[in-house]
Write an enzyme that holds these catalytic residues in place. Structure first.
Site: not given
Length: 215
Positions: A11, A86
């Protein structure tokens, strides 16, 4: 023998990235630079005339908004999968890498020592995280064998995929660079499994990109 190709995309930048703060499952949006990086990344894929079959993204906003830059430019839909998140960093989430050793010294020490079984008080152990990433990687490969797949995720998640593809031990220190909005290619063949093709490509970005601390 079909070759499955995955383009792994971290990202774009967030405010917490700039503050060197552990995000984990905390849902932090892209900052202005991160939004620009996402657009530059998507445009680079368009300029390369990349043909791909499917786009996956983590459900966390920083990844989903990065993937949305591809959605808007290519006119396709993204498959949202929460298992691409994550690692959950438990009591360390929200702390900067300067604060963590002072606020949570024992947990921080377990983290930097890569204690494979330590769950960081309410988070995920490295072993749990590795199993989650291996499972989703295997699932995507099985569903799209021989295809080209784009996958937008996070620094720690992509580092784990690098470890899987390069057969790097979980206990060893990170060797892969995972900059914001980078393009990272791995391939899969039936007899050989996963391998690294290209890694940490940021040529499409204007200016340097931050490394991940969520590792």
């Amino acid at each position: 023998m079909p070759t499955t190709k995955l383009c792994l995309i971290r990202h774009g930048e967030t405010t917490w990235n700039a503050e060197r703060r552990l995000q984990g499952h905390t849902d932090i949006p892209l900052n202005a630079k991160g939004i620009l990086q996402a657009r530059q990344m998507a445009q680079a894929l368009k300029n390369a005339n990349l043909i791909f079959d499917v786009l996956y993204t983590s459900d966390l906003k920083r990844a989903a908004d990065t993937a949305n830059a591809i959605v808007e430019l290519f006119g396709i839909e993204a498959k949202v999968d929460s298992t691409l998140r994550e690692r959950h960093f438990g009591a360390l989430q929200g702390l900067s890498i300067q604060e963590a050793p002072l606020v949570q010294p024992a947990i921080w020490q377990a983290h930097i020592a890569r204690d494979l079984e330590h769950e960081l008080e309410g988070g995920e152990s490295i072993q749990q995280f590795a199993l989650r990433v291996q499972t989703v990687l295997d699932k995507i490969q099985a569903q799209h064998s021989g295809k080209t797949i784009l996958l937008v995720s996070h620094g720690g998640t992509l580092d784990m995929m690098y470890r899987i593809a390069s057969k790097q031990a979980l206990s060893t220190e990170r060797v892969a660079s995972v900059p914001n909005a980078s393009l990272n290619w791995i391939t899969h063949q039936q007899d050989d499994g996963w391998s690294i093709e290209r890694w940490a490509d940021t040529r499409h970005l204007e200016g340097p990109a931050l490394e991940g601390v969520d590792l």
